[in-house]
Design a protein around this motif. Structure first.
Motif, mmCIF file in Angstrom:
data_model
loop_
_atom_site.group_PDB
_atom_site.id
_atom_site.type_symbol
_atom_site.label_atom_id
_atom_site.label_comp_id
_atom_site.label_asym_id
_atom_site.label_seq_id
_atom_site.Cartn_x
_atom_site.Cartn_y
_atom_site.Cartn_z
ATOM 1 N N ARG A 100 -14.053 11.709 -20.920
ATOM 2 C CA ARG A 100 -13.567 12.746 -20.000
ATOM 3 C C ARG A 100 -14.075 12.390 -18.615
ATOM 4 O O ARG A 100 -14.921 11.510 -18.446
ATOM 5 N N CYS A 126 -9.258 7.800 -18.513
ATOM 6 C CA CYS A 126 -9.871 8.895 -19.268
ATOM 7 C C CYS A 126 -8.923 9.333 -20.372
ATOM 8 O O CYS A 126 -7.751 9.615 -20.110
ATOM 9 N N GLU A 128 -9.636 11.884 -22.577
ATOM 10 C CA GLU A 128 -9.791 13.322 -22.822
ATOM 11 C C GLU A 128 -9.883 13.654 -24.313
ATOM 12 O O GLU A 128 -9.198 14.547 -24.820
ATOM 13 N N HIS A 129 -10.728 12.895 -25.023
ATOM 14 C CA HIS A 129 -11.024 13.142 -26.443
ATOM 15 C C HIS A 129 -9.813 12.904 -27.358
ATOM 16 O O HIS A 129 -9.849 13.270 -28.527
ATOM 17 N N ARG A 224 -18.743 20.301 -26.564
ATOM 18 C CA ARG A 224 -18.922 19.548 -25.321
ATOM 19 C C ARG A 224 -20.305 18.921 -25.188
ATOM 20 O O ARG A 224 -20.477 17.932 -24.477
#
Length: 343
Positions: A100, A126, A128-129, A224
């Motif tokens: 991220r 990125c 983003e998971h 997170r």
């Protein structure tokens, strides 16, 4: 040598989701890296590659234009296309693939770019998971970059990571922050031993924390932040016989004068600073605050916020040393205190 090389190009996968022009780029880049092709070697002309490899002329031309732009091949009028003589000395191309984008990762990216020679190219991506995106990105770009610097999210399934990393040769893969089990032992992994790093840092400042009545940890109940942070604070407080209260979301009613607060999110930090001003509390006296990760904002606000952070410049130097020496490395980084008025 072109006929033999055309045979290699015939191995392109026509069922792959990867565009054919990118497969041509990968094939030529791969074979230069493996020294199947050497500086000065001739490669098939656009027409030869098109007819012999069952590719459209536009596909081959698009691939060759990109390879020429990167300085990997060159066109000599009247003679054809050749591997560039100076290809071995060209600037490095690095892809930084982060789980991220936040201020900490941006600081790390900046530190890496600053530690490298100025002509080297560093691109950030990125995912983003989204591990399907990570897998596709590494597969698509596996021969576009000299090194891949990847931050996997700590919550990721190991099989997802290993599947994605399988696209990248082990000598060009550098894994940061989170250790991934089951990778080739020659993979360079520079990681955080989070629990032990937190425990060591907390014990270093235990005598200063004793001035406060209890410890509060704002710890979101989502994925997170790693559980090791919570566990380290809990173990530390047990060893000191101190009270620890864990709060999953903002609730100013749970904050009391004399608390020492550990906060992971900048949004919560801003609310704490505002609450202290509202209640006329001086940070470091009526209320203690320690934030995770360093930033210029934290050094300046409210007389200075104490932070626990990893040294991104040290990490960047280690990464660059790995790239320059070509020697696989393993390392773990400690947390550092930046002590200011808030604690």
């Amino acid at each position: 040598m072109t006929s033999g090389y055309v045979e290699l190009l015939r191995e392109l996968d026509f069922d792959s989701r990867l565009p054919k022009y990118r497969q041509v780029i990968q094939a030529i880049s791969r074979d230069i890296r493996k020294q199947v092709l050497k500086p000065g070697d001739r490669i098939p002309s656009i027409n030869e590659a098109s007819s012999e490899c069952y590719l459209s002329r536009d596909t081959v031309e698009k691939a060759y234009k990109e390879l020429t732009k990167r300085g990997i091949i060159q066109s000599i009028p009247g003679k054809g296309f050749f591997v560039a003589e100076e290809v071995q000395d060209r600037p490095l191309r690095l892809l930084a693939v982060f789980d991220r984008l936040d201020e900490a990762r941006w600081e790390l990216f900046h530190a890496i770019t600053q530690a490298l020679a100025p002509d080297h190219e560093v691109t950030m991506l990125c995912y983003e998971h989204n591990y399907r995106l990570l897998n596709l990105s590494l597969e698509e770009h596996q021969d576009d970059y000299d090194f891949f610097i990847v931050i996997p999210h700590f919550f990721a399934y190991q099989d997802d990571l290993k599947r994605a990393f399988s696209h990248v040769p082990v000598d060009r893969l550098i894994v940061l922050t989170h250790h991934v089990e089951g990778l080739d032992p020659q993979t360079s992994q520079f990681t955080f031993d989070r629990k032990n790093a937190w425990l060591k840092a907390l014990h270093e400042r235990a005598s200063h924390m004793a001035a406060f009545h209890r410890l509060l940890l704002f710890f979101p109940d989502d994925f997170r932040f790693p559980q090791e942070i919570h566990d380290a604070l809990e173990e530390f407080c047990d060893s000191q016989q101190w009270v620890l209260k864990v709060i999953p979301a903002w609730d100013e009613r749970k904050i009391q004068q004399g608390d020492l607060i550990f906060v992971l999110e900048d949004e919560i930090l801003a609310l704490i600073v505002a609450l202290a001003e509202q209640r006329n509390w001086t940070l470091g006296k009526e209320l203690g605050v320690v934030s995770f990760e360093e930033s210029p904002f934290k050094a300046a606000v409210a007389g200075g916020i104490s932070t626990l952070a990893y040294d991104f410049e040290e990490i960047a130097r280690t990464v660059v040393a790995r790239i320059q020496t070509g020697v696989p490395q393993q390392a773990q980084f400690p947390l550092r205190w930046f002590v200011r008025a808030s604690c």
